[in-house]
Design an enzyme around this catalytic site. Structure first.
Site, PDB file in Angstrom:
ATOM      1  N   HIS A  83       0.864  -1.184   0.000  1.00 60.25           N
ATOM      2  CA  HIS A  83       0.000   0.000   0.000  1.00 60.25           C
ATOM      3  C   HIS A  83       0.900   1.233   0.000  1.00 60.25           C
ATOM      4  O   HIS A  83       2.027   1.197   0.486  1.00 60.25           O
ATOM      5  CB  HIS A  83      -0.855  -0.041   1.268  1.00 60.25           C
ATOM      6  CG  HIS A  83      -1.956   0.964   1.326  1.00 60.25           C
ATOM      7  ND1 HIS A  83      -1.729   2.283   1.662  1.00 60.25           N
ATOM      8  CD2 HIS A  83      -3.296   0.852   1.130  1.00 60.25           C
ATOM      9  CE1 HIS A  83      -2.888   2.934   1.673  1.00 60.25           C
ATOM     10  NE2 HIS A  83      -3.850   2.085   1.351  1.00 60.25           N
ATOM     11  N   ASP A 141       2.760  -4.436   8.215  1.00 67.04           N
ATOM     12  CA  ASP A 141       1.491  -3.731   8.041  1.00 67.04           C
ATOM     13  C   ASP A 141       0.383  -4.771   8.130  1.00 67.04           C
ATOM     14  O   ASP A 141       0.173  -5.553   7.205  1.00 67.04           O
ATOM     15  CB  ASP A 141       1.498  -3.030   6.680  1.00 67.04           C
ATOM     16  CG  ASP A 141       0.142  -2.452   6.290  1.00 67.04           C
ATOM     17  OD1 ASP A 141      -0.849  -2.659   7.024  1.00 67.04           O
ATOM     18  OD2 ASP A 141       0.065  -1.806   5.224  1.00 67.04           O
ATOM     19  N   GLN A 186      -4.782  -5.440   6.772  1.00 65.47           N
ATOM     20  CA  GLN A 186      -5.704  -6.373   6.114  1.00 65.47           C
ATOM     21  C   GLN A 186      -5.691  -7.759   6.750  1.00 65.47           C
ATOM     22  O   GLN A 186      -6.355  -8.668   6.251  1.00 65.47           O
ATOM     23  CB  GLN A 186      -5.331  -6.492   4.629  1.00 65.47           C
ATOM     24  CG  GLN A 186      -5.443  -5.212   3.848  1.00 65.47           C
ATOM     25  CD  GLN A 186      -6.871  -4.699   3.758  1.00 65.47           C
ATOM     26  OE1 GLN A 186      -7.831  -5.459   3.857  1.00 65.47           O
ATOM     27  NE2 GLN A 186      -7.019  -3.396   3.551  1.00 65.47           N
ATOM     28  N   LYS A 229     -10.859  -1.147  10.050  1.00 61.53           N
ATOM     29  CA  LYS A 229     -10.900  -2.347   9.225  1.00 61.53           C
ATOM     30  C   LYS A 229     -11.202  -3.594  10.055  1.00 61.53           C
ATOM     31  O   LYS A 229     -11.198  -4.709   9.535  1.00 61.53           O
ATOM     32  CB  LYS A 229      -9.577  -2.519   8.475  1.00 61.53           C
ATOM     33  CG  LYS A 229      -9.285  -1.392   7.474  1.00 61.53           C
ATOM     34  CD  LYS A 229      -7.990  -1.628   6.727  1.00 61.53           C
ATOM     35  CE  LYS A 229      -7.562  -0.402   5.923  1.00 61.53           C
ATOM     36  NZ  LYS A 229      -8.452  -0.119   4.786  1.00 61.53           N
ATOM     37  N   CYS A 233      -4.700   2.265  -3.817  1.00 64.28           N
ATOM     38  CA  CYS A 233      -3.487   2.790  -3.183  1.00 64.28           C
ATOM     39  C   CYS A 233      -2.323   1.815  -3.316  1.00 64.28           C
ATOM     40  O   CYS A 233      -1.542   1.619  -2.380  1.00 64.28           O
ATOM     41  CB  CYS A 233      -3.727   3.125  -1.707  1.00 64.28           C
ATOM     42  SG  CYS A 233      -4.889   4.476  -1.453  1.00 64.28           S
TER      43      CYS A 233
END
Length: 400
Positions: A122, A195, A198, A221, A359
């Site tokens: 991202h 990260d 997700q 999220k 993104c």
């Protein structure tokens, strides 16, 4: 087995109609909807517990402080961190990575030093490093959308200072082998940031088992409010790096000649935190974990498998990402139809999906496309909604 009807009753927005049609919400990788318990927690906080935390001696301030710090402990337990001091509240993954790029960069890096990222990152895991003047070395992709880890050892050099990779791709749904990446980096004395934006809503995360040095995620999220997120960091690293911002709470003592900093985690939490959002985040994490991770993962795997099979049966559809381990994201393109047109038509049918580069422009370039159509799944999604998506895609194709 997860009961769709019971879960959907927890989410008021799913009763909405869009252009007179029932809402089919398949944009969960962008943001999830919020259950009533989270919404009620926000209301309760503002109606009954709204007072600035930490420095107040009055009842409401002490009550809000206790709730905020209890939320920190909930996040600690959710990530299996060693200590609440390793949990930093942020506004989300983007701020967490920017914080680390600034603070870790000032402590251990200089312009021209290198950060290893992946081809599926991202922008939030690309731009912050570039802003600091660091050079990005990129783990390439295989044809099926997995990271080519055979190429990883060759990316390290004497100027490599950090590896920063996504746990799950927001475009391909690929679940990356974080543990293997960490072992490769640590053998070379290089720390790793993951990260997890997700990942956290879809699979259990144990930061100690993974041995990651830093881990970031966003509340919105994972069924929590927007504007609240987390940076986990091993205590040894957080102790070693300077604050990201200056102001209230992050100080121990201030004079015009010198400032000394507060202990962890407060050293990184300048200003008034979102002490209402933190408690709602804790409720969201508890809500999710109450289903049991086996049930969550099984339900979402069924949805992804069903959606993939149904989409493959539609002529002229290109699906992106065929990794052996995938999470609840399905990116595709109908032949000869622009992704934006597809999204607009689906929207008129009450179906919310995401279109564009998500993104992740470098990944789009690697895939040879401008953008994709992305459907992404959550606890409350059903096979009936996937059927509606497929019917919508077939309608799109019939119009072009």
């Amino acid at each position: 087995m997860i009961n769709d009807k019971i879960i959907r009753a927890d989410f008021p927005i799913l009763q909405e109609k869009i252009y007179g049609r029932p809402l089919v919400y398949l944009d969960n990788a962008a943001t999830t909807q919020k259950p009533l318990c989270v919404i009620e927690k926000l209301k309760e906080g503002y109606c009954h517990g709204n007072a600035n935390i930490h420095r107040g001696v009055h009842f409401l301030s002490r009550q809000a402080t206790e709730a905020h710090e209890a939320a920190r402990r909930t996040v600690q337990q959710f990530l299996h961190a060693d200590s609440p001091a390793e949990i930093i509240f942020t506004r989300g993954t983007t701020e967490a990575i920017n914080m680390l790029a600034s603070s870790y960069g000032r402590a251990f890096m200089k312009p021209g030093d290198e950060v290893i990222v992946s081809a599926m990152e991202h922008h939030s895991n690309i731009v912050p490093w570039q802003l600091q003047g660091f050079v990005l070395k990129v783990i390439p992709l295989t044809e099926c959308g997995e990271l080519d880890l055979d190429a990883l050892p060759g990316l390290f050099s004497e100027r490599t200072r950090l590896v920063s990779v996504s746990h799950v791709s927001n475009v391909l749904g690929t679940v990356n082998p974080v543990d293997e990446i960490v072992r490769t980096a640590h053998r070379r004395g290089v720390p790793v940031l993951v990260d997890g934006a997700q990942a956290v809503a879809h699979r259990p995360v144990d930061v100690q088992a993974l041995d990651v040095d830093f881990y970031a995620f966003s509340g919105h999220k994972i069924y929590a409010p927007t504007g609240i997120g987390i940076l986990y960091g091993k205590e040894k690293w957080l102790d070693a790096i300077p604050p990201y911002q200056g102001g209230g709470e992050m100080i121990e003592s201030v004079s015009f000649e010198k400032t000394t900093y507060n202990v962890l985690p407060y050293k990184f939490e300048a200003g008034t935190p979102d002490f209402i959002g933190s408690t709602a985040l804790a409720v969201a994490l508890q809500y999710l974990e109450a289903f049991g991770w086996d049930e969550v993962m099984s339900h979402e795997a069924r949805l992804l498998s069903y959606a993939t099979a149904r989409l493959e049966a539609v002529a002229g559809i290109r699906i992106f990402g065929r990794a052996r381990q995938r999470s609840g994201v399905l990116s595709f393109l109908p032949d000869g139809v622009h992704h934006y047109d597809t999204g607009m038509i689906l929207d008129r049918l009450g179906i919310a999906i995401r279109t564009g580069h998500h993104c992740a422009e470098p990944l789009m370039k690697a895939l040879g496309v401008e953008g994709t159509v992305r459907a992404s799944f959550a606890l409350y999604n059903t096979t009936d909604e996937i059927d509606a998506l497929i019917a919508g895609v077939e309608k799109v194709k019939s119009m072009f």
